[in-house]
Design a protein around this motif. Sequence first.
Motif, PDB file in Angstrom:
ATOM      1  N   LEU A 128      -7.358  -4.831   3.007  1.00 17.64           N
ATOM      2  CA  LEU A 128      -7.235  -6.239   3.547  1.00 17.64           C
ATOM      3  C   LEU A 128      -5.689  -6.913   3.036  1.00 17.64           C
ATOM      4  O   LEU A 128      -5.285  -7.732   3.815  1.00 17.64           O
ATOM      5  N   ALA A 129      -5.386  -6.494   1.840  1.00 17.21           N
ATOM      6  CA  ALA A 129      -4.082  -7.158   1.338  1.00 17.21           C
ATOM      7  C   ALA A 129      -3.121  -6.641   2.187  1.00 17.21           C
ATOM      8  O   ALA A 129      -2.028  -7.322   2.382  1.00 17.21           O
ATOM      9  N   LEU A 130      -3.043  -5.278   2.383  1.00 12.43           N
ATOM     10  CA  LEU A 130      -2.007  -4.887   3.359  1.00 12.43           C
ATOM     11  C   LEU A 130      -1.964  -5.707   4.668  1.00 12.43           C
ATOM     12  O   LEU A 130      -0.704  -5.946   5.272  1.00 12.43           O
ATOM     13  N   GLY A 131      -2.859  -5.944   5.254  1.00 19.89           N
ATOM     14  CA  GLY A 131      -2.931  -6.512   6.722  1.00 19.89           C
ATOM     15  C   GLY A 131      -2.400  -7.902   6.405  1.00 19.89           C
ATOM     16  O   GLY A 131      -1.606  -8.404   7.339  1.00 19.89           O
ATOM     17  N   LYS A 132      -2.753  -8.470   5.191  1.00 15.37           N
ATOM     18  CA  LYS A 132      -2.082  -9.967   5.060  1.00 15.37           C
ATOM     19  C   LYS A 132      -0.607  -9.837   4.835  1.00 15.37           C
ATOM     20  O   LYS A 132       0.228 -10.588   5.187  1.00 15.37           O
ATOM     21  N   LEU A 133      -0.317  -8.857   4.191  1.00 12.89           N
ATOM     22  CA  LEU A 133       1.170  -8.854   3.823  1.00 12.89           C
ATOM     23  C   LEU A 133       1.996  -8.499   5.096  1.00 12.89           C
ATOM     24  O   LEU A 133       3.248  -9.067   5.252  1.00 12.89           O
ATOM     25  N   ILE A 134       1.555  -7.652   6.177  1.00 11.27           N
ATOM     26  CA  ILE A 134       2.170  -7.383   7.274  1.00 11.27           C
ATOM     27  C   ILE A 134       2.113  -8.664   8.121  1.00 11.27           C
ATOM     28  O   ILE A 134       3.201  -8.992   8.789  1.00 11.27           O
ATOM     29  N   LEU A 135       1.119  -9.539   7.929  1.00  3.39           N
ATOM     30  CA  LEU A 135       1.098 -10.754   9.087  1.00  3.39           C
ATOM     31  C   LEU A 135       1.925 -11.739   8.283  1.00  3.39           C
ATOM     32  O   LEU A 135       2.969 -12.671   9.075  1.00  3.39           O
ATOM     33  N   ASP A 136       1.956 -11.834   7.069  1.00  3.89           N
ATOM     34  CA  ASP A 136       2.867 -12.909   6.412  1.00  3.89           C
ATOM     35  C   ASP A 136       4.257 -12.637   6.536  1.00  3.89           C
ATOM     36  O   ASP A 136       5.173 -13.470   6.728  1.00  3.89           O
ATOM     37  N   GLY A 137       4.661 -11.242   6.281  1.00  5.13           N
ATOM     38  CA  GLY A 137       6.150 -10.781   6.287  1.00  5.13           C
ATOM     39  C   GLY A 137       7.005 -11.128   5.076  1.00  5.13           C
ATOM     40  O   GLY A 137       7.847 -10.059   5.181  1.00  5.13           O
ATOM     41  N   ARG A 138       6.552 -11.544   4.235  1.00  7.34           N
ATOM     42  CA  ARG A 138       7.284 -11.700   2.834  1.00  7.34           C
ATOM     43  C   ARG A 138       6.711 -10.589   2.012  1.00  7.34           C
ATOM     44  O   ARG A 138       5.559 -10.714   1.253  1.00  7.34           O
ATOM     45  N   ILE A 139       7.393  -9.405   1.910  1.00  5.55           N
ATOM     46  CA  ILE A 139       7.187  -8.516   1.192  1.00  5.55           C
ATOM     47  C   ILE A 139       8.002  -8.189  -0.069  1.00  5.55           C
ATOM     48  O   ILE A 139       9.196  -7.559   0.216  1.00  5.55           O
ATOM     49  N   HIS A 140       7.440  -8.480  -1.286  1.00  7.64           N
ATOM     50  CA  HIS A 140       8.190  -8.305  -2.283  1.00  7.64           C
ATOM     51  C   HIS A 140       7.131  -8.308  -3.409  1.00  7.64           C
ATOM     52  O   HIS A 140       6.130  -8.670  -3.222  1.00  7.64           O
ATOM     53  N   PRO A 141       7.612  -7.658  -4.646  1.00  8.58           N
ATOM     54  CA  PRO A 141       6.438  -7.161  -5.816  1.00  8.58           C
ATOM     55  C   PRO A 141       5.575  -8.539  -6.093  1.00  8.58           C
ATOM     56  O   PRO A 141       4.645  -8.493  -6.555  1.00  8.58           O
ATOM     57  N   ALA A 142       6.425  -9.631  -6.125  1.00  4.82           N
ATOM     58  CA  ALA A 142       5.686 -10.888  -6.632  1.00  4.82           C
ATOM     59  C   ALA A 142       4.734 -11.369  -5.606  1.00  4.82           C
ATOM     60  O   ALA A 142       3.639 -11.842  -5.915  1.00  4.82           O
ATOM     61  N   ARG A 143       5.056 -11.358  -4.445  1.00 10.51           N
ATOM     62  CA  ARG A 143       4.098 -11.612  -3.341  1.00 10.51           C
ATOM     63  C   ARG A 143       2.896 -10.788  -3.108  1.00 10.51           C
ATOM     64  O   ARG A 143       1.952 -11.194  -2.928  1.00 10.51           O
ATOM     65  N   ILE A 144       3.308  -9.397  -3.481  1.00 13.25           N
ATOM     66  CA  ILE A 144       2.317  -8.263  -3.325  1.00 13.25           C
ATOM     67  C   ILE A 144       1.155  -8.622  -4.542  1.00 13.25           C
ATOM     68  O   ILE A 144       0.013  -8.772  -3.862  1.00 13.25           O
ATOM     69  N   LYS A 145       1.607  -9.041  -5.633  1.00 10.81           N
ATOM     70  CA  LYS A 145       0.658  -9.396  -6.615  1.00 10.81           C
ATOM     71  C   LYS A 145      -0.278 -10.565  -6.291  1.00 10.81           C
ATOM     72  O   LYS A 145      -1.523 -10.536  -6.455  1.00 10.81           O
ATOM     73  N   GLU A 146       0.352 -11.603  -5.627  1.00 11.74           N
ATOM     74  CA  GLU A 146      -0.266 -12.731  -5.529  1.00 11.74           C
ATOM     75  C   GLU A 146      -1.228 -12.502  -4.395  1.00 11.74           C
ATOM     76  O   GLU A 146      -2.545 -12.704  -4.390  1.00 11.74           O
ATOM     77  N   ILE A 147      -0.991 -11.632  -3.401  1.00 12.74           N
ATOM     78  CA  ILE A 147      -1.749 -11.554  -2.270  1.00 12.74           C
ATOM     79  C   ILE A 147      -2.949 -10.571  -2.734  1.00 12.74           C
ATOM     80  O   ILE A 147      -4.066 -10.759  -2.209  1.00 12.74           O
ATOM     81  N   VAL A 148      -2.573  -9.649  -3.589  1.00 16.71           N
ATOM     82  CA  VAL A 148      -3.647  -8.674  -3.867  1.00 16.71           C
ATOM     83  C   VAL A 148      -4.590  -9.479  -4.889  1.00 16.71           C
ATOM     84  O   VAL A 148      -5.998  -8.991  -4.810  1.00 16.71           O
ATOM     85  N   ASP A 149      -4.299 -10.269  -5.803  1.00 19.94           N
ATOM     86  CA  ASP A 149      -5.117 -11.138  -6.746  1.00 19.94           C
ATOM     87  C   ASP A 149      -6.074 -11.961  -5.876  1.00 19.94           C
ATOM     88  O   ASP A 149      -7.246 -12.022  -6.226  1.00 19.94           O
ATOM     89  N   LYS A 150      -5.644 -12.668  -4.813  1.00 20.59           N
ATOM     90  CA  LYS A 150      -6.356 -13.364  -4.016  1.00 20.59           C
ATOM     91  C   LYS A 150      -7.460 -12.376  -3.142  1.00 20.59           C
ATOM     92  O   LYS A 150      -8.650 -12.686  -2.987  1.00 20.59           O
ATOM     93  N   THR A 151      -7.096 -11.394  -2.728  1.00 24.89           N
ATOM     94  CA  THR A 151      -8.048 -10.555  -1.823  1.00 24.89           C
ATOM     95  C   THR A 151      -8.847  -9.660  -2.960  1.00 24.89           C
ATOM     96  O   THR A 151      -9.987  -9.807  -2.212  1.00 24.89           O
ATOM     97  N   LYS A 152      -8.655  -9.452  -3.984  1.00 22.34           N
ATOM     98  CA  LYS A 152      -9.659  -9.204  -5.256  1.00 22.34           C
ATOM     99  C   LYS A 152     -10.738 -10.134  -5.260  1.00 22.34           C
ATOM    100  O   LYS A 152     -12.158  -9.847  -5.119  1.00 22.34           O
ATOM    101  N   ALA A 153     -10.333 -11.469  -5.343  1.00 22.52           N
ATOM    102  CA  ALA A 153     -11.328 -12.562  -5.576  1.00 22.52           C
ATOM    103  C   ALA A 153     -12.205 -12.792  -4.197  1.00 22.52           C
ATOM    104  O   ALA A 153     -13.178 -12.839  -4.324  1.00 22.52           O
ATOM    105  N   GLU A 154     -11.486 -12.606  -2.935  1.00 21.39           N
ATOM    106  CA  GLU A 154     -12.292 -12.596  -1.687  1.00 21.39           C
ATOM    107  C   GLU A 154     -13.389 -11.333  -1.699  1.00 21.39           C
ATOM    108  O   GLU A 154     -14.458 -11.598  -1.443  1.00 21.39           O
ATOM    109  N   VAL A 155     -12.866 -10.065  -2.208  1.00 21.52           N
ATOM    110  CA  VAL A 155     -13.702  -8.936  -2.116  1.00 21.52           C
ATOM    111  C   VAL A 155     -15.017  -9.158  -2.989  1.00 21.52           C
ATOM    112  O   VAL A 155     -16.100  -9.029  -2.776  1.00 21.52           O
ATOM    113  N   GLU A 156     -14.607  -9.501  -4.215  1.00 13.87           N
ATOM    114  CA  GLU A 156     -15.688 -10.085  -5.241  1.00 13.87           C
ATOM    115  C   GLU A 156     -16.813 -10.946  -4.711  1.00 13.87           C
ATOM    116  O   GLU A 156     -17.821 -10.609  -4.987  1.00 13.87           O
TER     117      GLU A 156
END
Length: 329
Positions: free
Chosen positions: A77-105
């Motif tokens: 899910l996080a990878l799909g969001k990053l591809i759509l968002d287009g902004r791919i860098h470590p800080a953005r990756i952490k932010e997207i993954v944290d949000k995705t973890k909360a959604e999956v939980e």
Amino acid sequence: DILATAIQRCATDVVSETTISAVPLPNDEMKGRLIGREGRNIRALEQATGVDLIIDDTPETVTISSFDPVRREVARLALGKLILDGRIHPARIKEIVDKTKAEVEATVRTEGERAAYEAGVPGLHPELIKLLGQLKFRTSYGQNVLLHSLEVSHLAGMLASEIGVNVTAARKAGLLHDIGKAVDHQTQGPHALIGADLVKQWDKHQDVVQAIAEHHGEAQTSTVMGFVVAAADAISGSRPGARRESLEQYLNRIKDLEDIAAGFPGVEKAFAIQAGREVRVMVKPDKVDDLTAVRLARDIAKKIEESLTYPGQIKIMVIRETTATDYAK
């Protein structure tokens, strides 16, 4: 008659889900952006999700590899969001993954609660609800484990009502019978015994715990409830279309198990039973003594581990029997 009645009353859809481990990319240029300068993006993504990302020559595809199905879903899910968002860098990756973890939980909790409600099993401990929800992302032979658990719960309740056993306990045991599969990638041992240990921590109904431990015949005891759950499990797993393994693949796997066991010296016959979960080996008593029988079981197990790929574990039972006959005249 009882089994036929239960099967007729539980008319479920044939549903097979496969674990998605490949994420499509819009173009091959995206692979370079995912890797990042000196690999910093892919390292950040792997560290944040706990999975392995495989970026190879496969066109417009990234493969996600992990034994943990929940982590794999978060990464997908996080990878799909990053591809759509287009902004791919470590800080953005952490932010997207944290949000995705909360959604999956949240999805895990919702799915666990829904399953308990549909099965008619109220009052489950929140930890059991969470583990139950994680089974939504777990498959066995292509069969979704949460849907399978729901089906077993319904079937176990029907079988219990036909033979006069506690229906509520049968439904609960059926719903939770495979809960060990939520953590079997982290813990050694058969999932039935792992599940029984987990349920014992948060549920005080000993008959339910015992039935979960017994449903694959790996416990030292046998109860009526255990037989009910085992029968319901077998019905759900063996109905047409439930699992992806073809008849030819199944027969080949059984033959391979029997051939491996029969290839050892002193073995008279070998039989693979319980859908390949157990191998019973008959040895010649004049060629194999008791100590050799113990060694033989260990050697066969080791050879199977080295030669075959299979889910769970396979029990090896070596049987040595000596018969003495005489006549009183």
